[in-house]
Design a protein around this motif. Structure first.
Motif, PDB file in Angstrom:
ATOM      1  N   GLU A  95       0.829  -1.200   0.000  1.00 56.72           N
ATOM      2  CA  GLU A  95       0.000   0.000   0.000  1.00 56.72           C
ATOM      3  C   GLU A  95       0.873   1.263   0.000  1.00 56.72           C
ATOM      4  O   GLU A  95       1.735   1.427   0.859  1.00 56.72           O
ATOM      5  N   THR A  96       0.644   2.135  -0.966  1.00 58.79           N
ATOM      6  CA  THR A  96       1.443   3.362  -1.049  1.00 58.79           C
ATOM      7  C   THR A  96       0.807   4.522  -0.301  1.00 58.79           C
ATOM      8  O   THR A  96       1.475   5.519  -0.020  1.00 58.79           O
ATOM      9  N   ASP A  97      -0.464   4.418   0.023  1.00 53.34           N
ATOM     10  CA  ASP A  97      -1.140   5.467   0.787  1.00 53.34           C
ATOM     11  C   ASP A  97      -0.854   5.246   2.275  1.00 53.34           C
ATOM     12  O   ASP A  97      -1.247   4.225   2.854  1.00 53.34           O
ATOM     13  N   ALA A  98      -0.189   6.221   2.901  1.00 54.66           N
ATOM     14  CA  ALA A  98       0.256   6.041   4.289  1.00 54.66           C
ATOM     15  C   ALA A  98      -0.911   5.830   5.249  1.00 54.66           C
ATOM     16  O   ALA A  98      -0.832   5.005   6.166  1.00 54.66           O
ATOM     17  N   ALA A  99      -1.998   6.568   5.057  1.00 54.57           N
ATOM     18  CA  ALA A  99      -3.146   6.441   5.966  1.00 54.57           C
ATOM     19  C   ALA A  99      -3.774   5.049   5.855  1.00 54.57           C
ATOM     20  O   ALA A  99      -4.121   4.421   6.869  1.00 54.57           O
ATOM     21  N   LYS A 100      -3.919   4.576   4.629  1.00 55.71           N
ATOM     22  CA  LYS A 100      -4.504   3.242   4.430  1.00 55.71           C
ATOM     23  C   LYS A 100      -3.566   2.170   4.996  1.00 55.71           C
ATOM     24  O   LYS A 100      -4.004   1.177   5.577  1.00 55.71           O
ATOM     25  N   ARG A 101      -2.275   2.389   4.801  1.00 53.24           N
ATOM     26  CA  ARG A 101      -1.296   1.428   5.329  1.00 53.24           C
ATOM     27  C   ARG A 101      -1.363   1.362   6.860  1.00 53.24           C
ATOM     28  O   ARG A 101      -1.358   0.282   7.450  1.00 53.24           O
ATOM     29  N   THR A 102      -1.456   2.500   7.479  1.00 47.34           N
ATOM     30  CA  THR A 102      -1.561   2.539   8.944  1.00 47.34           C
ATOM     31  C   THR A 102      -2.801   1.810   9.426  1.00 47.34           C
ATOM     32  O   THR A 102      -2.760   1.062  10.414  1.00 47.34           O
ATOM     33  N   ALA A 103      -3.916   2.013   8.732  1.00 46.15           N
ATOM     34  CA  ALA A 103      -5.164   1.344   9.130  1.00 46.15           C
ATOM     35  C   ALA A 103      -5.008  -0.176   9.080  1.00 46.15           C
ATOM     36  O   ALA A 103      -5.517  -0.901   9.949  1.00 46.15           O
ATOM     37  N   LEU A 104      -4.314  -0.666   8.072  1.00 48.63           N
ATOM     38  CA  LEU A 104      -4.087  -2.119   7.950  1.00 48.63           C
ATOM     39  C   LEU A 104      -3.217  -2.630   9.097  1.00 48.63           C
ATOM     40  O   LEU A 104      -3.501  -3.683   9.693  1.00 48.63           O
ATOM     41  N   TYR A 105      -2.168  -1.877   9.413  1.00 51.16           N
ATOM     42  CA  TYR A 105      -1.299  -2.300  10.524  1.00 51.16           C
ATOM     43  C   TYR A 105      -2.044  -2.238  11.858  1.00 51.16           C
ATOM     44  O   TYR A 105      -1.807  -3.049  12.754  1.00 51.16           O
ATOM     45  N   GLU A 106      -2.939  -1.278  12.003  1.00 46.87           N
ATOM     46  CA  GLU A 106      -3.715  -1.199  13.249  1.00 46.87           C
ATOM     47  C   GLU A 106      -4.613  -2.414  13.405  1.00 46.87           C
ATOM     48  O   GLU A 106      -4.740  -2.971  14.512  1.00 46.87           O
TER      49      GLU A 106
END
Length: 534
Positions: free
Chosen positions: A475-486
């Motif tokens: 995922e290149t979108d940082a916000a979307k990536r963070t949501a996945l890691y959360e």
């Protein structure tokens, strides 16, 4: 549509890449002074010698093979990398911002539309300490050494590097197997130091084990792992000569001796200060004790494939039986913070969602009954040597588990044996620490709790967690990536493959005459920004 980021200025690139404010290059003493606000505006009175006490003498000077704190420190004193980390100030303290990637030997770089090809342009006129030029051939040679190394090759894979090509004398193209948001952060690590190819080839393959061949701010004068290492200033350093004339690392195994040397003023800095000694050192008005929240975590590991820890309710019961307050106050003297997720709380993307565990023996007993162990059970716990707090933690946890009918047999092993046993994935339970040099949940979870993680020694496996990690990795979108890691963190916390213990503070004691110190997540001290007044 093809997208090319041509970085015309250093600061502009930093803002574009990291989405945060730029900061001064920490490798430049004067710049660090301005950025950190810790060194004042006056230049050091004179070039001076710095002496630092370390516990261990290191194992190698080879950047591609270094894998312990002292070795890493020695490497960063003598070498440069293509890029480095920025510095930010929090609560008056200078700390590295590993998301803020700054140029070092690379003057600029471009990345293609799908973030899989990076083209680096090297600074002109930079030389190794030998006088040989830092060129594209040396960069490609250095990366090839990492790919073939026994220690650094895992980072080469973690960086997703597919190939490295020399385009011309000052241009290097690195192609990745897939887009990787951690690529530049990994590239800033000591492992990817640029070595002097001509010197190494002339001296032989083993030369770098005991010698340095870099372009860094300090030249190695002496290294004896049993006693000391000595560096002298590289007066021709391309960023300007260091403020320090000489840096001496004194290897002093006993923590009490390091504390005594610092307290008496026989050394200027000391690391690995025991938490119990912090208060007494703070009473010395000649000293400053920097105690920074690190991302070094400590956890009680349970082998998820071994009974009874293959039962999630048993693992949750253990979590409820941990005497958290006693560990933080009685063992760590307040120099640690309770851990509430599988990643440290200062890691971007951290969440404690789903964390419900508190010291509650009634709840622990209830869960054991539900799991089919109303009378408790007996298990083997392996304790690796070398860390006083681990032994104290184990004894306290053992006593609490006994109160719910669980017998924990403590088997002690020497540190080296423990590490070997850990790698077999067969230990039933143990305490272990971890520091993620790249402060990112993808890097952290990828090693420890991803199903195929190389350090997933407790056999934790959850298909949903793996899927989330895979998606986040691309995922290149940082916000979307963070949501996945959360989401991944919450699942892990609920399934409790570990009992979370605490996050260490990184404690460094130093003379008040020292300025320019900044804390880095990899816990390595950079000497170049430091100065000391007589």
């Amino acid at each position: 549509m093809k997208r090319v980021k041509l970085l015309s200025t250093l600061v502009a690139f930093s803002v574009m890449l990291a989405g945060c404010a730029s900061s001064a290059n920490p490798q430049t003493p004067a710049a660090t002074t301005a950025a950190s606000g810790t060194t004042g505006t006056a230049a050091p009175a004179a070039k001076s010698n710095l002496t630092v006490a370390y516990s261990e003498g290191g194992t190698t000077l080879d950047p591609a093979e270094a894998n312990d704190l002292t070795s890493d420190t020695l490497v960063l004193a003598a070498y440069d990398q293509l890029v480095t980390y920025g510095i930010k100030t929090e609560n008056g303290t200078s700390i590295a911002n590993t998301e803020d990637i700054q140029p070092m030997l690379a003057e600029s770089w471009e990345v293609n539309a799908d973030n899989t090809v990076y083209t680096f342009k090297l600074k002109s006129g930079v030389s190794f300490q030998s006088g040989n030029p830092v060129d594209a051939e040396a960069v490609a040679y250095s990366f090839d050494r990492v790919a073939k190394s026994s220690s650094g090759s895992f980072l080469y894979g973690m960086a997703a590097i597919k190939s490295v090509a020399v385009k011309d004398a000052s241009t290097v193209e690195v192609t990745l197997t897939n887009a990787n948001h951690n690529f530049l952060q990994i590239l800033a690590m000591y492992t990817f130091s640029i070595v002097d190819q001509k010197t190494v080839e002339a001296q032989g393959a083993d030369y770098l084990k005991t010698n340095a061949a870099g372009s860094g701010p300090f030249t190695l004068e002496k290294w004896d792992p049993a006693t000391e290492a000595v560096f002298t200033a590289n007066e021709s350093y391309w960023q300007g000569a260091p403020n320090l004339s000489k840096v001496t690392l004194k290897f002093t195994k006993e923590a009490s001796n390091r504390v005594l040397l610092l307290d008496k003023g026989d050394v200027d800095m000391a690391i690995e200060i025991p938490p119990k000694d912090v208060a007494s050192l703070q009473s010395n008005t000649d000293l400053t004790v920097a105690s920074n929240a690190s991302n070094r975590i400590l956890f009680f590991a349970m082998n998820n494939k071994v009974k009874p820890f293959d039962n999630v309710k048993v693992r949750q019961a253990i979590n409820y039986a941990i005497p958290y307050d006693e560990l933080l106050s009685g063992v760590m003297y307040g120099q640690a913070k309770q851990m509430k997720s599988s990643v440290a709380s200062n890691t971007p993307g951290f969440t404690d969602a789903g964390y419900v565990y508190e010291h509650n023996l009634d709840k622990a007993k209830e869960l054991l009954t539900e799991a089919g162990y109303p009378d408790g059970f007996t298990f083997d716990f392996t304790l690796g040597s070398g860390f006083d707090d681990w032994e104290d933690d184990a004894v306290l946890i053992q006593a609490e588990l006994a109160k719910i009918g669980v017998t924990m047999n403590i088997n002690k092993l020497a540190r080296a044996q423990f590490l070997e046993q850990q790698k077999t994935n067969n230990l039933t339970s143990y305490i272990s620490k971890w520091t993620s040099f790249v402060n990112d949940p993808g890097y952290h979870l990828g090693f420890l709790l991803y199903g195929k993680g190389s350090s997933n020694y407790i056999n934790y496996s959850n298909a949903e967690v793996d899927k989330l990690w895979d998606e986040a990795n691309l995922e290149t979108d940082a916000a979307k990536r963070t949501a996945l890691y959360e989401q991944a963190q919450e699942i892990i916390t609920t399934e409790a493959p570990w009992a979370y213990l605490y996050e260490y503070n990184r404690i460094v004691g130093m003379s008040n005459k020292i300025s320019g110190y900044a804390f880095y997540p990899d816990e390595v001290i950079r000497f170049y920004p430091l100065s000391i007044t007589e």
